[in-house]
Design an enzyme around this catalytic site. Structure first.
Site, PDB file in Angstrom:
ATOM      1  N   LYS A 162       0.895  -1.117   0.175  1.00 52.81           N
ATOM      2  CA  LYS A 162       0.140   0.015  -0.126  1.00 52.81           C
ATOM      3  C   LYS A 162       0.872   1.303  -0.176  1.00 52.81           C
ATOM      4  O   LYS A 162       2.011   1.201   0.346  1.00 52.81           O
ATOM      5  CB  LYS A 162      -1.017   0.024   1.437  1.00 52.81           C
ATOM      6  CG  LYS A 162      -0.287   0.064   2.533  1.00 52.81           C
ATOM      7  CD  LYS A 162      -1.215  -0.131   3.647  1.00 52.81           C
ATOM      8  CE  LYS A 162      -0.577  -0.180   4.971  1.00 52.81           C
ATOM      9  NZ  LYS A 162      -1.673   0.072   6.040  1.00 52.81           N
ATOM     10  N   ARG A 197     -10.155   0.075  14.822  1.00 52.40           N
ATOM     11  CA  ARG A 197     -10.228   0.512  13.494  1.00 52.40           C
ATOM     12  C   ARG A 197     -11.406   0.161  12.686  1.00 52.40           C
ATOM     13  O   ARG A 197     -12.082   0.515  12.635  1.00 52.40           O
ATOM     14  CB  ARG A 197      -8.844   0.389  12.930  1.00 52.40           C
ATOM     15  CG  ARG A 197      -8.326   1.519  11.804  1.00 52.40           C
ATOM     16  CD  ARG A 197      -6.900   1.498  11.483  1.00 52.40           C
ATOM     17  NE  ARG A 197      -6.418   0.176  11.145  1.00 52.40           N
ATOM     18  CZ  ARG A 197      -5.070   0.054  10.791  1.00 52.40           C
ATOM     19  NH1 ARG A 197      -4.189   1.039  10.619  1.00 52.40           N
ATOM     20  NH2 ARG A 197      -4.859  -1.197  10.370  1.00 52.40           N
ATOM     21  N   HIS A 228      -5.689  -7.534  13.321  1.00 47.52           N
ATOM     22  CA  HIS A 228      -4.697  -6.613  13.363  1.00 47.52           C
ATOM     23  C   HIS A 228      -4.296  -6.185  14.728  1.00 47.52           C
ATOM     24  O   HIS A 228      -4.996  -5.790  15.656  1.00 47.52           O
ATOM     25  CB  HIS A 228      -4.914  -5.521  12.543  1.00 47.52           C
ATOM     26  CG  HIS A 228      -3.399  -4.666  12.078  1.00 47.52           C
ATOM     27  ND1 HIS A 228      -2.480  -5.190  11.575  1.00 47.52           N
ATOM     28  CD2 HIS A 228      -3.098  -3.260  12.132  1.00 47.52           C
ATOM     29  CE1 HIS A 228      -1.436  -4.142  11.212  1.00 47.52           C
ATOM     30  NE2 HIS A 228      -1.894  -3.163  11.841  1.00 47.52           N
ATOM     31  N   ARG A 262       1.265 -10.633   6.894  1.00 57.04           N
ATOM     32  CA  ARG A 262       1.044  -9.531   6.132  1.00 57.04           C
ATOM     33  C   ARG A 262       2.409  -8.665   6.314  1.00 57.04           C
ATOM     34  O   ARG A 262       2.450  -7.886   7.289  1.00 57.04           O
ATOM     35  CB  ARG A 262      -0.138  -8.635   6.513  1.00 57.04           C
ATOM     36  CG  ARG A 262      -1.463  -9.378   6.509  1.00 57.04           C
ATOM     37  CD  ARG A 262      -2.547  -8.463   6.596  1.00 57.04           C
ATOM     38  NE  ARG A 262      -2.743  -7.912   7.914  1.00 57.04           N
ATOM     39  CZ  ARG A 262      -3.078  -8.381   9.154  1.00 57.04           C
ATOM     40  NH1 ARG A 262      -3.725  -9.680   9.008  1.00 57.04           N
ATOM     41  NH2 ARG A 262      -2.938  -7.615  10.197  1.00 57.04           N
ATOM     42  N   TYR A 287      15.650  31.568   4.819  1.00 55.48           N
ATOM     43  CA  TYR A 287      14.578  32.313   5.441  1.00 55.48           C
ATOM     44  C   TYR A 287      14.466  32.449   6.627  1.00 55.48           C
ATOM     45  O   TYR A 287      15.010  31.789   7.416  1.00 55.48           O
ATOM     46  CB  TYR A 287      13.159  31.393   5.101  1.00 55.48           C
ATOM     47  CG  TYR A 287      12.878  31.551   3.512  1.00 55.48           C
ATOM     48  CD1 TYR A 287      12.450  32.666   3.031  1.00 55.48           C
ATOM     49  CD2 TYR A 287      12.911  30.207   2.821  1.00 55.48           C
ATOM     50  CE1 TYR A 287      11.912  32.851   1.571  1.00 55.48           C
ATOM     51  CE2 TYR A 287      12.375  30.377   1.340  1.00 55.48           C
ATOM     52  CZ  TYR A 287      12.034  31.709   1.045  1.00 55.48           C
ATOM     53  OH  TYR A 287      11.563  31.714  -0.503  1.00 55.48           O
ATOM     54  N   CYS A 345      14.064  25.305   2.634  1.00 54.77           N
ATOM     55  CA  CYS A 345      12.869  25.931   1.627  1.00 54.77           C
ATOM     56  C   CYS A 345      12.189  25.020   0.957  1.00 54.77           C
ATOM     57  O   CYS A 345      12.408  23.584   1.145  1.00 54.77           O
ATOM     58  CB  CYS A 345      13.807  26.660   0.787  1.00 54.77           C
ATOM     59  SG  CYS A 345      15.045  27.527   1.451  1.00 54.77           S
ATOM     60  N   MET A 346      11.210  25.397   0.201  1.00 57.21           N
ATOM     61  CA  MET A 346      10.467  24.438  -0.678  1.00 57.21           C
ATOM     62  C   MET A 346      11.001  23.547  -1.654  1.00 57.21           C
ATOM     63  O   MET A 346      10.734  22.307  -1.634  1.00 57.21           O
ATOM     64  CB  MET A 346       9.293  25.234  -1.444  1.00 57.21           C
ATOM     65  CG  MET A 346       8.264  24.630  -1.914  1.00 57.21           C
ATOM     66  SD  MET A 346       7.083  25.402  -3.064  1.00 57.21           S
ATOM     67  CE  MET A 346       6.451  26.614  -1.977  1.00 57.21           C
ATOM     68  N   ASP A 347      12.178  23.884  -1.965  1.00 57.82           N
ATOM     69  CA  ASP A 347      12.852  23.221  -3.141  1.00 57.82           C
ATOM     70  C   ASP A 347      14.477  22.947  -2.831  1.00 57.82           C
ATOM     71  O   ASP A 347      15.051  22.298  -3.477  1.00 57.82           O
ATOM     72  CB  ASP A 347      12.474  23.695  -4.437  1.00 57.82           C
ATOM     73  CG  ASP A 347      11.526  24.197  -4.705  1.00 57.82           C
ATOM     74  OD1 ASP A 347      10.438  23.609  -4.663  1.00 57.82           O
ATOM     75  OD2 ASP A 347      11.166  25.586  -4.741  1.00 57.82           O
TER      76      ASP A 347
HETATM   77  N1  PMH Z   1      -1.813  -5.141   7.946  1.00 60.81           N
HETATM   78  C1  PMH Z   1      -2.463  -4.304   8.046  1.00 60.81           C
HETATM   79  C2  PMH Z   1      -3.728  -4.266   8.204  1.00 60.81           C
HETATM   80  C3  PMH Z   1      -2.002  -2.940   8.196  1.00 60.81           C
HETATM   81  O1  PMH Z   1      -2.459  -1.859   8.284  1.00 60.81           O
HETATM   82  C4  PMH Z   1      -0.389  -3.118   7.961  1.00 60.81           C
HETATM   83  C5  PMH Z   1       0.442  -1.716   8.161  1.00 60.81           C
HETATM   84  C6  PMH Z   1       0.390  -4.158   7.861  1.00 60.81           C
HETATM   85  C7  PMH Z   1      -0.306  -5.282   7.631  1.00 60.81           C
HETATM   86  C8  PMH Z   1       1.669  -4.051   7.641  1.00 60.81           C
HETATM   87  O2  PMH Z   1       2.273  -3.898   8.843  1.00 60.81           O
HETATM   88  P1  PMH Z   1       4.060  -3.591   9.021  1.00 60.81           P
HETATM   89  O3  PMH Z   1       4.141  -2.736   8.024  1.00 60.81           O
HETATM   90  O4  PMH Z   1       4.064  -3.273  10.256  1.00 60.81           O
HETATM   91  O5  PMH Z   1       4.510  -5.120   8.514  1.00 60.81           O
HETATM   92  N2  PMH Z   1      -0.457  -0.573   8.478  1.00 60.81           N
HETATM   93  C9  PMH Z   1       0.226   0.519   8.948  1.00 60.81           C
HETATM   94  C10 PMH Z   1      -0.818   1.761   9.353  1.00 60.81           C
HETATM   95  O6  PMH Z   1      -2.053   1.823   8.860  1.00 60.81           O
HETATM   96  N3  PMH Z   1       0.059   2.801   9.857  1.00 60.81           N
HETATM   97  O7  PMH Z   1       1.372   2.174   9.958  1.00 60.81           O
HETATM   98  C11 PMH Z   1       1.490   0.897   9.392  1.00 60.81           C
END
Ligand code: PMH
Length: 384
Positions: free
Chosen positions: A40, A137, A167, A220, A266, A312-314
């Site tokens: 993701k 969540r 989770h 995961r 700045y 700065c910005m860039d």
């Molecule tokens: N599964 C779920 C549902 C997650 O949200 C995340 C990471 C992972 C697996 C993977 O976790 P890891 O990177 O610790 O292995 N999610 C997030 C989050 O929402 N904010 O920080 C990490």
């Protein structure tokens, strides 16, 4: 190289490191346990398509993203592996996921009833049922509602239950009290399942690394795939070394001598205490290199050098040990010679976690992908 780029700032992603981290995790897990590669947020800023491909080649069996759009982007790049959307998807969009064979997370009976109405007659959709055991969540937390969802699954064959998961909130903390409570809750829910789905998974990286026996048949894997420690607190507990895949580099574009008393950037917040050399580095807060980096260090000519004056910005300015040629490489995250600025050092400087750093180095910074030290692809999002 697919695209050229014209700026003197880039990210390097060592895809061999991603491969090594996935393979280390596979060796560490039991044979029946699979890896769901979490890609993701553009693979935590590392490049979603490229990371997905090497993770699958290294042995991951499935991909996970946060939103349907990210899953579609992977499909559009020809990725055929199973993909799970971890976040909420609008019930109205269920046909898109069915058409593209993308698995959705389901988390309430209302969502199921709603989505059923939108699903075209000839379509089915794969789902993973999310149980909220303590994150508060996404996920069903009430046993009654869970049973109602089981009822819907039994009656409505359009939902194919491919997985059940939860989770953990504290898998990366030394104290395991809350983790144990969540695990206990999850096993209670599992006992209510009429049959076992293909995937049962609880574990993020920290869980996979520390408690593989508590992550059922899949992990995961996010942060550890990128070679980063889930938290500094458990660094000493890691079962194998991790290889940091992400590094950030730039080049000096202007070098000049400041006279004692000269001011920098700045707000004129930095005053030169003596005659000294200063270099201008072309990356700034619009790239995600935020103002809080002022006072931190980067590597130039193999040495640690201070960021002086406001970012700065860039661009920002760096104090140099001596006169150096324009074009000298500056490493903001990564190694130069025997010196290293780790993602954890940068995260500590910004008083945040390592996850946030590669995610926030944004699309304006091109990504260069390396395999066996050679460039295999360049992704310059700004010119796409
Ligand atoms: N599964 C779920 C549902 C997650 O949200 C995340 C990471 C992972 C697996 C993977 O976790 P890891 O990177 O610790 O292995 N999610 C997030 C989050 O929402 N904010 O920080 C990490």
């Amino acid at each position: 190289m697919e695209r050229e780029f014209y700026r003197d700032t880039w990210v390097e992603i060592d895809l061999d490191d991603i491969t090594a981290n996935v393979q280390s995790m596979i060796r560490h897990l039991s044979k029946e346990q699979q890896i769901i590669a979490v890609v993701k947020a553009n693979a935590y800023g590392h490049g979603d398509v490229q990371v997905a491909k090497v993770a699958l080649e290294a042995g991951a069996s499935c991909l996970a993203v946060a939103i349907l759009d990210e899953a579609i982007a992977l499909r559009n790049h020809g990725i055929k592996a199973p993909i799970l959307v971890l976040g909420a998807t609008r019930a109205e969009n269920i046909n898109v996921s069915a058409e593209k064979n993308i698995s959705l997370t389901v988390y309430s009976s209302d969502w199921l009833k709603n989505a059923k109405q939108y699903l075209s007659a000839d379509k089915k959709v794969s789902v993973h049922l999310k149980i909220d055991t303590g994150m508060s969540r996404l996920g069903v937390r009430d046993e009654q509602e869970f049973l109602e969802m089981m009822d819907i699954f039994e009656k409505e064959e359009v939902f194919q239950v491919e997985g059940v998961y939860t989770h953990f909130a504290t898998a990366d903390e030394v104290d395991t009290t809350y983790f144990d409570q969540q695990f206990e809750k999850f096993t209670q829910f599992l006992s209510l399942l009429p049959s076992q789905p293909t995937y049962i998974h609880t574990g993020n990286s920290a869980t996979g690394l520390r408690f593989k026996e508590k992550t059922f048949n899949a992990v995961r894997m996010g942060i550890a795939m990128y070679g980063l420690t889930p938290s500094p607190d458990i660094r000493h507990l890691l079962p194998f070394p991790l290889k940091e895949a992400f590094s950030l580099h730039s080049r000096l574009v202007h070098v000049k001598m400041l006279k004692k008393g000269d001011k920098v950037s700045y707000g004129a917040t930095y005053t030169s205490p003596q005659d000294e050399w200063v270099g201008t580095v072309p990356i700034g807060y619009a790239d995600g290199w935020i103002r809080k980096h002022q006072g931190g260090e980067v590597l130039v000519d193999g040495k640690r050098c201070e960021i002086i004056g406001r970012v700065c910005m860039d661009q920002f300015m760096v104090r140099l040990p001596s006169e150096l040629p324009v074009g000298t490489k500056v490493t903001l995250i990564g190694e130069q010679g025997s010196e290293k600025i780790s993602m954890d050092e940068v995260a500590a400087r910004l008083e945040t976690i390592n996850y946030e750093i590669p995610c926030t180095i944004n699309f304006r910074v091109p990504r260069i992908f390396l395999e066996k030290q050679s460039i295999i692809e360049v992704r310059n999002t700004i010119l796409l």
